[in-house]
Write an enzyme that holds these catalytic residues in place. Structure first.
Site, PDB file in Angstrom:
ATOM      1  N   MET A   1     -41.656 -11.241  15.676  1.00 47.89           N
ATOM      2  CA  MET A   1     -41.167  -9.873  15.546  1.00 47.89           C
ATOM      3  C   MET A   1     -40.809  -9.589  14.090  1.00 47.89           C
ATOM      4  SD  MET A   1     -41.486  -8.715  18.563  1.00 47.89           S
ATOM      5  CE  MET A   1     -40.570  -7.188  18.580  1.00 47.89           C
ATOM      6  N   CYS A   2     -40.378  -8.378  13.826  1.00 45.19           N
ATOM      7  CA  CYS A   2     -39.999  -7.935  12.490  1.00 45.19           C
ATOM      8  C   CYS A   2     -38.851  -6.942  12.621  1.00 45.19           C
ATOM      9  CB  CYS A   2     -41.179  -7.270  11.775  1.00 45.19           C
ATOM     10  SG  CYS A   2     -42.694  -8.254  11.735  1.00 45.19           S
ATOM     11  N   ARG A   3     -38.392  -6.453  11.495  1.00 45.88           N
ATOM     12  CA  ARG A   3     -37.438  -5.343  11.442  1.00 45.88           C
ATOM     13  C   ARG A   3     -37.993  -4.323  10.452  1.00 45.88           C
ATOM     14  NH1 ARG A   3     -34.127  -5.500  15.614  1.00 45.88           N
ATOM     15  NH2 ARG A   3     -36.259  -5.892  16.336  1.00 45.88           N
TER      16      ARG A   3
END
Length: 252
Positions: free
Chosen positions: A1-3
């Site tokens: 995932m990422c932000r």
């Protein structure tokens, strides 16, 4: 995932928007508070911004955001009324280089993907990507994000409005990859289109400005959660939130 985080409004420095807030992207890279998948976003970071009508410009690195010695000088000196920032947790099978770090760019648009597409390398065999063989070979990077972006760009070039192009691609991918997580963010200097399908997404509005982000960058009570399987289309002064066209297919 990422932000990731997108901003439209009066010009502010990249530091004010992305790195200085108490729970900004720097902290979210090693201690995210709302991330449901993955724990550390240390596979790179990137910023994109406009200088008035010029841009977008990008600064991308394939290192953790906290390890870039140049950032302390750059971020406080770049001002923009439209900006996008990301920290990356790479999808398995994706290349770990700067070309794979968001934001991706095409013309006046920037793009970021917070999520994952299982077996993304086989996706062109399962859906109509609207990409030729040479276009698939010419992707900016070997990653699910680059493939999604190329699919969206192809539809924008065919005349689809940005939010419709994003929605079309999500519907195609979700049909054949129901476990895909597709929090997408596309913006130009005047509009943000963001989706929530898999992980957190928040929105905060002020007087003539808006931030849309994976999670709050501060403790202000003005942050509002975007519902699951919804799309946001926003300018600095207007916000539209609607269910994705595929919501009924996915059982909501």
């Amino acid at each position: 995932m990422c932000r990731h985080l997108a901003y439209l409004g009066p010009p502010r420095t990249l530091a004010e928007l992305l790195t200085d807030p108490p729970h900004g992207l720097c902290e979210q890279s090693f201690e995210p508070r709302c991330q449901e998948h993955g724990r550390v976003n240390a596979d790179g970071f990137g910023f994109g911004w406009w200088d008035g009508d010029e841009g977008p410009y990008r600064y991308r690195r394939a290192v953790p955001i906290w390890s870039d010695a140049n950032l302390a000088e750059l971020a406080p000196r770049v001002r923009s009324g439209a900006a996008l920032g990301t920290v990356r947790d790479a999808t398995t099978g994706s290349v770990l280089d700067e070309a794979s770090v968001a934001p991706f760019r095409s013309g006046r648009y920037l793009f970021s993907h917070n999520g994952v597409v299982p077996n993304w390398r086989l996706l062109p065999e399962d859906v109509d990507t609207s990409l030729s063989g040479s276009e698939l070979l010419d992707l900016e990077s070997l990653s699910d994000s680059a493939l999604l972006w190329a699919m969206i760009v192809a539809r924008i070039h065919d005349g689809q409005r940005v939010d419709k192009a994003v929605e079309t691609v999500i519907a195609l991918v979700a049909t054949v990859r129901p476990q895909a997580r597709l929090n997408l963010l596309v913006m130009d200097s005047g509009e943000i289109v963001a989706t929530r399908l898999g992980d957190s997404l928040m929105c905060r509005r002020g007087d003539g400005w808006i931030r849309i982000a994976s999670e709050p960058s501060d403790d202000d009570e003005g942050w509002r959660e975007v519902p699951q399987r919804h799309l946001v289309r926003a300018t600095a002064t207007t916000v539209e939130v609607r269910a994705l066209a595929l919501a009924d297919e996915l059982g909501t």
